[in-house]
Scaffold this motif. Structure first.
Motif, mmCIF file in Angstrom:
data_model
loop_
_atom_site.group_PDB
_atom_site.id
_atom_site.type_symbol
_atom_site.label_atom_id
_atom_site.label_comp_id
_atom_site.label_asym_id
_atom_site.label_seq_id
_atom_site.Cartn_x
_atom_site.Cartn_y
_atom_site.Cartn_z
ATOM 1 N N VAL A 138 1.881 -11.580 -5.116
ATOM 2 C CA VAL A 138 0.915 -11.584 -6.214
ATOM 3 C C VAL A 138 1.391 -10.567 -7.249
ATOM 4 C CG1 VAL A 138 -1.483 -11.202 -6.863
ATOM 5 C CG2 VAL A 138 -0.932 -12.162 -4.617
ATOM 6 N N GLN A 139 1.466 -10.986 -8.485
ATOM 7 C CA GLN A 139 1.943 -10.079 -9.525
ATOM 8 C C GLN A 139 0.799 -9.216 -10.045
ATOM 9 O OE1 GLN A 139 5.164 -9.708 -10.100
ATOM 10 N NE2 GLN A 139 5.469 -11.316 -8.560
ATOM 11 N N PRO A 140 1.090 -7.961 -10.412
ATOM 12 C CA PRO A 140 0.054 -7.111 -11.020
ATOM 13 C C PRO A 140 -0.585 -7.815 -12.216
ATOM 14 C CG PRO A 140 2.016 -5.811 -10.526
ATOM 15 C CD PRO A 140 2.386 -7.254 -10.279
ATOM 16 N N VAL A 162 -6.329 -12.651 -6.984
ATOM 17 C CA VAL A 162 -6.075 -13.123 -5.625
ATOM 18 C C VAL A 162 -7.307 -13.857 -5.126
ATOM 19 C CG1 VAL A 162 -5.592 -12.431 -3.254
ATOM 20 C CG2 VAL A 162 -4.520 -11.215 -5.145
ATOM 21 N N ILE A 191 -6.162 -7.907 -9.370
ATOM 22 C CA ILE A 191 -5.217 -6.833 -9.091
ATOM 23 C C ILE A 191 -4.898 -6.128 -10.404
ATOM 24 C CG2 ILE A 191 -2.970 -6.259 -8.126
ATOM 25 C CD1 ILE A 191 -4.987 -7.416 -6.113
ATOM 26 N N THR A 222 -0.617 -1.831 -10.927
ATOM 27 C CA THR A 222 -0.448 -1.653 -9.486
ATOM 28 C C THR A 222 1.027 -1.578 -9.124
ATOM 29 O OG1 THR A 222 -2.480 -2.890 -9.084
ATOM 30 C CG2 THR A 222 -0.968 -2.628 -7.220
ATOM 31 N N TYR A 277 -0.248 -4.328 0.482
ATOM 32 C CA TYR A 277 -1.610 -3.829 0.414
ATOM 33 C C TYR A 277 -2.447 -4.528 1.486
ATOM 34 C CZ TYR A 277 -0.303 -1.579 -3.934
ATOM 35 O OH TYR A 277 0.304 -0.783 -4.869
ATOM 36 N N VAL A 336 2.177 -7.250 -3.432
ATOM 37 C CA VAL A 336 1.940 -7.188 -4.876
ATOM 38 C C VAL A 336 3.257 -6.844 -5.557
ATOM 39 C CG1 VAL A 336 0.720 -6.017 -6.741
ATOM 40 C CG2 VAL A 336 -0.458 -6.506 -4.591
#
Length: 852
Positions: free
Chosen positions: A584-586, A590, A649, A653, A658, A695
């Motif tokens: 998951v990109q900042p 999610v 997110i 981040t 996480y 992330v």
């Protein structure tokens, strides 16, 4: 090769090609079902129902729009169940199986109706490609056309999709017919081919919205014709082509409206839904993750997706033919010697490549979406083979030997056929042997679209008590359930099932979650379904299977208070969950889904709390409230309640892993419910770590290892980096240290399988005399990410800090790393490039100098 195109020769060739097109597509149409076809069966029934009642608006079934598919399905109903439109109670949904129970209640097997609709699709595609053959023969001569369409006839990827009640086989065939007919019109200006182009375009538009690409494509090809083709005595050819374009557009639009009654009553609304959905697919991508080239993607898998999947799905015969066509074009050899023929060939190449670029604009990508590019490339490959055979015939004539080479043409088509027919009837199991075939395909391609589910269904259906069995399956609607009499549930409901069936793409995409897949991976399957050397399905008997470690219960006192004095009883149980396996990109959101079962009465409306927490304990996201808006006091015991949350997110981040935590609390008292593990009864506190998410993108190691070091066949060390205390950024070479210095080591690991044990990693600095000068032993990320939770292909970056004692003697020290079982102390054996290197890997030699 370029003998006069007599009607008799053309008809004989067309008859032979008709058999080549029809036979591999029409045989065993009831063998297996793909994942989407049950929906098209329901939509076809709904289309028939609406049409029979004059309910024109409800002939809009889907935004694809898929109208040609629903017409084919309607004809299947007319063949097998003509009374359906008058017996059906109304329109059926298609997200779950709704039409199938009704059909069975009326004495009709859904599989028979699906096969009937498929047979209509096969006839339509056969007729369409015979039209392609006629046009190709007009432009390039008989034998090049035979070879080109022969390669299409036995293209395994096209066969696979052109025998389904689905979109891709139809749209790819119709688009090729439209393009070739338009090109013939540009060359000859004959109205007959202009009409064919218009009809084929309208039908393609009715099939799938990307076919609207034909509009700008044909305009571009017309512009190319203005430059390439001679004027042929006409001072303004563009004017004639403009009139032809208007006629083409009118015919295409007329077909589009005539065959889709929804356009009669709401033309703008119907078009708006089609175009809005196409834009949404292009922008938002996949609802579920996909696997490609060793990675899981929640969104766009990138520009390389279509070129690489084409290489895997095409054949060596096509590759060679394309190379021969390029040579023939460069040397101006027949059938690519004249300007009109060269124009048509270049236009076909422009079509194939520009469509690939066009489809790359969208975030949602499947290999089958590129099928319209396969057919013109097959046709060009046939021209290349035709040029080679023509050249061979000319050489033979000069030498006074063989003069007639139809056996050679038959041999080329037979070679293509051999590649395809070896996978009958599961043509989707074909992968190009030059790319590694089925042995390497699972490392790159997402495997399976329903094939193998039929075998699993038939296997379980043969059990004596099959009708009373419940099976949780990665495929539910159609691929498995059409072949199994018992009850079929989604894999997320495994806790209610006697058996579970997981499929290859479930493992690749880690669905429903990586912990679920790891749990099944550690079980022994009762049966493994193998097709063409690949494991497509694993069947697990759940009767004696242990509970997964992640199954968690929450207790509440009988008086309703989480920490009341009355005895506690279990009220909520987590049976499975869905978290993104892809990074998951900042800045992204999610989606988490937890499947909860009510185990007892809940007097209080509890809140659920979901947190995303870093390894330092800092919370970066949270969601809380009633579980998906449902009051827990109204839950029914034993019912599964999905609970979903969207967690944003933060954009700043840092990359890394996480933890996703889950808990429940009373909103009035703020008291948390205590949790416990079902498998062992261990108390887990009030917030439970469900799983971890990645992330951002993890950094590449400063010093990659080539080849990687393999620990116990389970974990690979990909590389390392070093840093002296708080000095500059990670370096690729170990620094020189002094007594009292601190050495920071960054290691990049990658799981090769599902490790069965929670191993401890170590980094040791060993002196010249073999004594241990400094060390750090710890579970990965300090226990934040135990190795038993690692999935194959997952990378983990971890840091170790070694403090040199003040009295360390100068010399060259060895920096060693590895893993061991904390229970026994046994280290994992280390190999590099198949060579054993002991029970620890030497990362570097670290010079230690005397204190200044």
């Amino acid at each position: 090769m370029n003998a006069p195109l007599t009607r008799q020769r053309l008809l004989l060739a067309a008859l032979g090609l008709a058999l080549c097109l029809w036979l591999p597509r029409a045989a065993a149409l009831d063998q297996f079902v793909t994942a989407d076809e049950h929906a098209w069966l329901a939509r076809s029934g709904n289309f028939y129902y609406a049409l029979a009642r004059g309910d024109w608006a409800n002939t809009f079934q889907r935004h694809h729009p898929g109208v040609t598919v629903t017409w084919a399905g309607l004809m299947g109903f007319l063949i097998r169940y003509p009374q359906y439109a008058w017996d059906a109670p109304g329109q059926f949904g298609w997200l779950t199986e709704e039409i199938e129970p009704f059909l069975r209640s009326q004495g009709h097997d859904p599989l028979e109706l699906l096969a009937a609709g498929r047979s209509v699709v096969v006839v339509i595609i056969t007729a369409t490609l015979l039209g392609v053959f006629w046009l190709a023969a007009r432009r390039f001569g008989l034998w090049p056309a035979v070879l080109g369409v022969g390669l299409i006839a036995f293209d395994p990827f096209h066969i696979a999709h052109s025998r389904l009640l689905h979109l891709d086989g139809l749209v790819s065939s119709l688009m090729l017919l439209a393009v070739l007919a338009w090109l013939d019109y540009l060359v000859t200006r004959q109205r007959s081919t202009l009409i064919i182009a218009g009809v084929a375009t309208g039908l393609a538009w009715l099939t799938r919205s990307p076919a609207f690409f034909l509009g700008p494509l044909l305009v571009a090809l017309t512009g190319l014709a203005l430059v390439w083709l001679p004027a042929q005595g006409t001072p303004r050819p563009w004017a004639a082509w403009l009139r032809g374009g208007l006629i083409w557009g009118g015919i295409a639009a007329g077909v589009f409206v005539l065959l889709w009654p929804a356009m009669w009553v709401d033309p703008l609304g119907s078009l708006r839904q089609v175009l809005d959905a196409a834009e949404e697919y292009a922008a938002e991508g996949h609802l579920k993750p996909i696997f490609f080239n060793g990675a899981i993607y929640a969104g766009d898998p990138g520009f390389a997706f279509y070129p690489i999947t084409y290489l895997w799905r095409s054949t060596p015969i096509t590759w060679i033919g394309l190379a021969l066509a390029a040579g023939a074009f460069a040397l101006r050899r027949a059938p690519l010697e004249s300007r009109p023929r060269r124009f048509v060939a270049v236009s076909l190449l422009v079509y194939a490549l520009s469509y690939m670029l066009f489809m790359n604009l969208g975030a949602k990508k499947f290999d089958r979406y590129l099928l319209p590019s396969y057919l013109p490339l097959d046709l060009l490959a046939g021209l290349g083979w035709g040029a080679a055979l023509l050249w061979a015939r000319q050489v033979a004539i000069r030498r006074g030997t063989l003069r007639y080479l139809p056996p050679a043409a038959a041999a080329i088509v037979a070679a293509q056929a051999a590649l395809a027919l070896s996978t009958f009837p599961y043509y989707l199991t074909y992968y190009n042997p030059l790319m590694g075939g089925s042995g390497r395909a699972p490392q790159v391609m997402m495997i399976g679209w329903g094939e193998g589910a039929d075998v699993a269904g038939r296997y379980l259906d043969a059990k004596p008590d099959a009708a009373a069995l419940t099976v949780a399956s990665g495929y539910t609607n159609g691929p498995f359930s059409y072949f199994f009499r018992g009850r079929t549930l989604p894999i997320t409901f495994w806790h209610k099932a006697d058996y579970a069936v997981l499929f290859a793409q479930d493992w690749q995409r880690q669905l429903p979650s990586r912990k679920s897949v790891a749990y099944f991976q550690h079980l022994t399957p009762e049966q493994v379904i193998t097709l063409d050397g690949l494991d497509y399905a694993h069947i697990y008997n759940l009767g004696s299977a242990p509970l997964p470690d992640y199954v968690t219960g929450w207790r509440m006192a009988d008086d309703g208070a989480p920490d009341g004095g009355a005895p506690d009883h279990e009220v909520i149980r987590l049976v499975t969950f869905q978290l993104p396996a892809a990074p998951v990109q900042p800045g992204e959101t999610v989606r988490t889904v937890f499947y909860l079962v009510n185990q007892g009465p809940i007097a209080t409306n509890l809140n659920v709390l979901v947190r995303v927490v870093g390894h330092d304990g800092a919370e970066i996201a949270r969601a809380e409230g009633w579980p998906w808006g449902a009051a827990t006091s109204g839950w029914q015991q034993g019912v599964v309640w999905p609970d979903g949350h969207d967690l944003a997110i933060p954009a700043d981040t840092p990359p890394g892993y996480y933890r996703v935590e889950l808990g429940f609390y009373d909103p009035e008292t703020q008291a948390m419910l205590p949790a416990f593990q079902l498998a062992g009864g261990a108390e887990l506190g009030d917030l439970v770590t469900v799983d971890t998410i990645q992330v951002g993108d993890l950094p590449d190691p400063p010093q990659p290892l080539t080849p990687p070091a393999l620990m116990g066949g389970q974990i690979a060390l990909l590389g390392a980096g070093w840093q002296n205390g708080d000095g500059p950024a990670w370096g690729s070479h170990a620094p020189t240290l002094s007594p009292g210095d601190t050495l920071r080591v960054e290691l990049t690991w990658q799981a090769q399988t599902w490790p069965a044990t929670d191993y401890t990693a170590f980094v040791h600095l060993v002196g010249p005399d073999g004594s241990l000068a400094a060390q750090m032993d710890k579970p990965p990320l300090g226990g934040f990410l135990p190795t038993s939770t690692w999935m194959p292909g997952q990378r983990v970056v971890d840091n170790f800090v070694l403090a040199l004692p003040a009295g360390v003697v100068p010399g060259d020290y060895r920096l060693l790393t590895g893993f061991y079982d904390p229970a026994s102390g046994a280290r994992l054996a280390v190999t590099q490039g198949d060579q054993p290197v002991g029970d620890a890997f030497e990362l570097a030699t670290v010079p230690v100098q005397a204190a200044p």
